[in-house]
Enzyme design. Structure first.
Site, mmCIF file in Angstrom:
data_model
loop_
_atom_site.group_PDB
_atom_site.id
_atom_site.type_symbol
_atom_site.label_atom_id
_atom_site.label_comp_id
_atom_site.label_asym_id
_atom_site.label_seq_id
_atom_site.Cartn_x
_atom_site.Cartn_y
_atom_site.Cartn_z
ATOM 1 C CE1 TYR A 11 -3.858 -1.889 0.087
ATOM 2 C CE2 TYR A 11 -3.351 -2.836 2.170
ATOM 3 C CZ TYR A 11 -4.022 -2.908 1.206
ATOM 4 O OH TYR A 11 -5.153 -3.772 1.232
ATOM 5 C CD GLU A 68 12.168 7.209 -12.078
ATOM 6 O OE1 GLU A 68 11.197 7.525 -11.469
ATOM 7 O OE2 GLU A 68 12.198 6.146 -12.615
ATOM 8 C CE LYS A 78 2.545 31.796 -12.605
ATOM 9 N NZ LYS A 78 3.311 33.114 -13.304
ATOM 10 C CE LYS A 107 2.334 31.547 -19.301
ATOM 11 N NZ LYS A 107 0.832 31.620 -18.844
ATOM 12 C CB CYS A 117 5.363 -16.624 -4.800
ATOM 13 S SG CYS A 117 6.312 -16.612 -3.313
ATOM 14 C CG HIS A 161 7.421 -13.880 -7.764
ATOM 15 N ND1 HIS A 161 6.149 -13.348 -7.457
ATOM 16 C CD2 HIS A 161 8.096 -14.193 -6.711
ATOM 17 C CE1 HIS A 161 6.136 -13.414 -6.017
ATOM 18 N NE2 HIS A 161 7.130 -13.972 -5.615
ATOM 19 C CD GLU A 181 5.070 -12.495 -10.726
ATOM 20 O OE1 GLU A 181 5.059 -12.088 -9.489
ATOM 21 O OE2 GLU A 181 5.066 -13.525 -11.122
#
Length: 546
Positions: free
Chosen positions: A54, A141, A190, A224, A381, A507, A509
């Site tokens: 979460y 990043e 802005k 702009k 899993c 896993h 995926e």
């Protein structure tokens, strides 16, 4: 020496820096430029492994066993290359490394400070990743939003790098958000101007600005931004929300970002080929059929908790010219409502990984519904452990069968703690993590699907199928279809006489790619589509050549 691209974000978090970073990498690779990517996360956790989904979405595990931010999944999928622990740097790692050296006595006589000690550690990790990869370009990043207190040392390290290297070896792409004022029907620049002003105050002038918006961005807005932020008008690129994240590289390419980056960094393209990527996006946008798959989990309110699972289903659907429509099912709903109602008319059921007892019985109800009704089931899993426990209770008739994670006193502990995990107290980074080999059982569905004898898959778990019960469960119809090479650990199990009911302790995926779906997801979606196919129509589960 590598060139450096730093991607920063402004105005709000979640603006799309990860997809932007991954897209730039994909575009550079399409021009024959070798790339590696690194995520710099300012939080003080050493890694996200102990965070609630979460809080942070899924934990993406690299082949070498690092628990990392979900953005690394985007990087791997877009670049179609494996990354490593070096691609994930957190403030927690940086602080710990510096303080460990301080305790060791490496700084005797010195005062430890954010500058230069923390910034030097950050820079050393960036330079080390670039050198180890031998890539032409490293894209970093910077997590969070410009102006966050915890991100300041990373921005300062970035500023120092800008002065350490030649000017044409450094590029900053700043991703911002343009809010839309409904009352006036206007997009506002802005907040972007303020974000760039904040970045400048830290010594960074952005070279390009990507203006994210949920609405069309007119040219006068871009002009702009260019005027007020002192950026080349060619490098202010609108990036509206699109129907699929895989279209983002194509949009950025069409709007000139790749050419600008190559020109600004003095790089020469060796090829120019996005053909396969364009074809993949076209197939995703124009499916010929639909399969509905239920993902039964405990964190479905935040779909990023199962991001790689969702994307793996998308990849498999594209390979079949199909849309995989996902029905998000909260596992706890299946503890109070009948599975026949909650899972009515689905073509497949996925029970993904997770920890904790909440929703456990609901997941078992989902597995039972799949087994008794011939619905394709893929357990990942914890989903394997769910499948095994359900089979033990309702086929072997072992009342009280359970995992020792949830019932240490179970009379039938069919899932038990790995031997190597006994006595382990610390939670962070102590699971069975990363790539491990798995030998497939000849003649099994898994062996047929992979078309290989030995595979390598990524793991993140502590519990495992209990070998005490393997033989009896085999006799009842639960086949162990893949094991560790020495045969001691069950890695894959499948239910006999079922269209597709298979669980993995690993896993899969995490290794799926848009143009190269994972074999198990490909076969699972094939089985789901077969429920709609006329008897004369063959739905192949063979994975197409990449």
């Amino acid at each position: 020496m590598a060139k450096f691209i730093f991607v920063t974000g402004g105005v709000v978090s979640g603006v799309g820096k990860g997809i932007t970073t991954a897209s730039i990498g994909r575009l550079l690779k399409s021009r024959g430029i070798s790339v590696t990517v690194q995520k710099l996360d300012p939080y003080l956790n050493v890694d996200p492994g102990t965070m609630s989904p979460y809080q942070h979405g899924e934990v993406f595990v690299t082949a070498d066993g690092a628990e990392t931010d979900l953005d690394l999944g985007h990087y791997e999928r877009f670049l179609d290359q494996d990354l490593s622990a070096a691609s994930s740097v957190t403030s927690g790692q940086v602080y710990r490394a510096v303080l460990d050296r301080e305790r060791h006595g490496d700084y005797l006589g010195g005062t430890i400070q954010a500058v230069p000690h923390l910034t030097n550690e950050i820079k050393s990790r960036i330079y080390a990743a670039a050198e180890a990869s031998n890539a032409d370009v490293i894209i970093c990043e910077v997590g969070g939003t410009v102006g966050d207190i915890e991100g300041q040392t990373f921005i300062e390290a970035m500023r120092q790098i800008r002065h350490d290297i030649p000017n044409d070896d450094f590029l900053n792409v700043h991703v911002t958000f343009l809010p839309f004022i409904g009352a006036t029907g206007e997009l506002k620049t802005k907040p972007t101007q303020h974000s760039v002003s904040e970045l400048r105050s830290m010594g960074i002038q952005p070279d390009a600005i990507l203006a994210r918006s949920d609405h069309a961005v007119p040219g006068d807005i871009c002009n702009k931004i260019a005027d007020f932020c002192d950026v080349d008008p060619r490098a202010v690129i609108p990036l509206e929300t699109v129907d699929t994240i895989y279209a983002v590289p194509l949009i950025l390419e069409s709007r000139g970002l790749t050419d600008f980056v190559l020109e600004r960094l003095g790089l020469k393209a060796k090829v120019h080929d996005l053909t396969a990527w364009e074809a993949m996006v076209e197939r995703q946008r124009h499916p010929k059929r639909v399969a509905e798959v239920a993902i039964v989990g405990k964190y479905v309110e935040l779909q990023d908790a199962y991001l790689s699972v969702k994307e793996a289903l998308v990849h498999a659907g594209v390979a079949h010219d199909a849309e995989v429509s996902i029905r998000w099912v909260h596992a706890e709903d299946l503890e109070t409502r009948p599975a026949e109602a909650v899972l009515a008319d689905v073509d497949g059921i996925v029970v993904p990984g997770g920890f904790g007892e909440r929703g456990w019985e609901g997941k078992i109800a989902a597995a039972r519904h799949a087994r008794e009704n011939g619905i394709p089931y893929l357990g990942l899993c914890l989903g394997l452990q769910v499948m095994v426990t359900e089979f033990a209770r309702n086929v072997c008739d072992w009342e009280g069968a359970n995992s020792t994670e949830f019932d240490p006193e179970s009379p039938w502990p069919v899932i038990s703690l790995l031997e190597e995990q006994e006595g382990v107290v610390a939670k962070g980074g102590t699971m069975r993590l990363g790539w491990y080999p798995c030998r497939l059982r000849p003649g099994s569905l898994a062996a047929e699907t992979y078309d290989e004898d030995l595979i390598n898959e990524r793991h993140r778990h502590r519990w495992e199928l209990n070998n005490r019960f393997r033989d009896e469960m085999e006799e009842a119809g639960l086949k162990v279809a893949g094991t560790s090479p020495d045969g001691t650990l069950a890695e894959i199990a499948e239910v006999a006489d079922h269209p597709f009911m298979l669980g993995t302790q690993f896993h899969p995926e995490l290794q799926s790619r848009p143009n190269r779906p994972h074999p198990l997801f490909h076969a699972f979606v094939s089985a789901g589509l077969a429920r709609h196919a006329p008897t004369s129509e063959a739905v192949t589960s063979a994975v197409p050549a990449s």
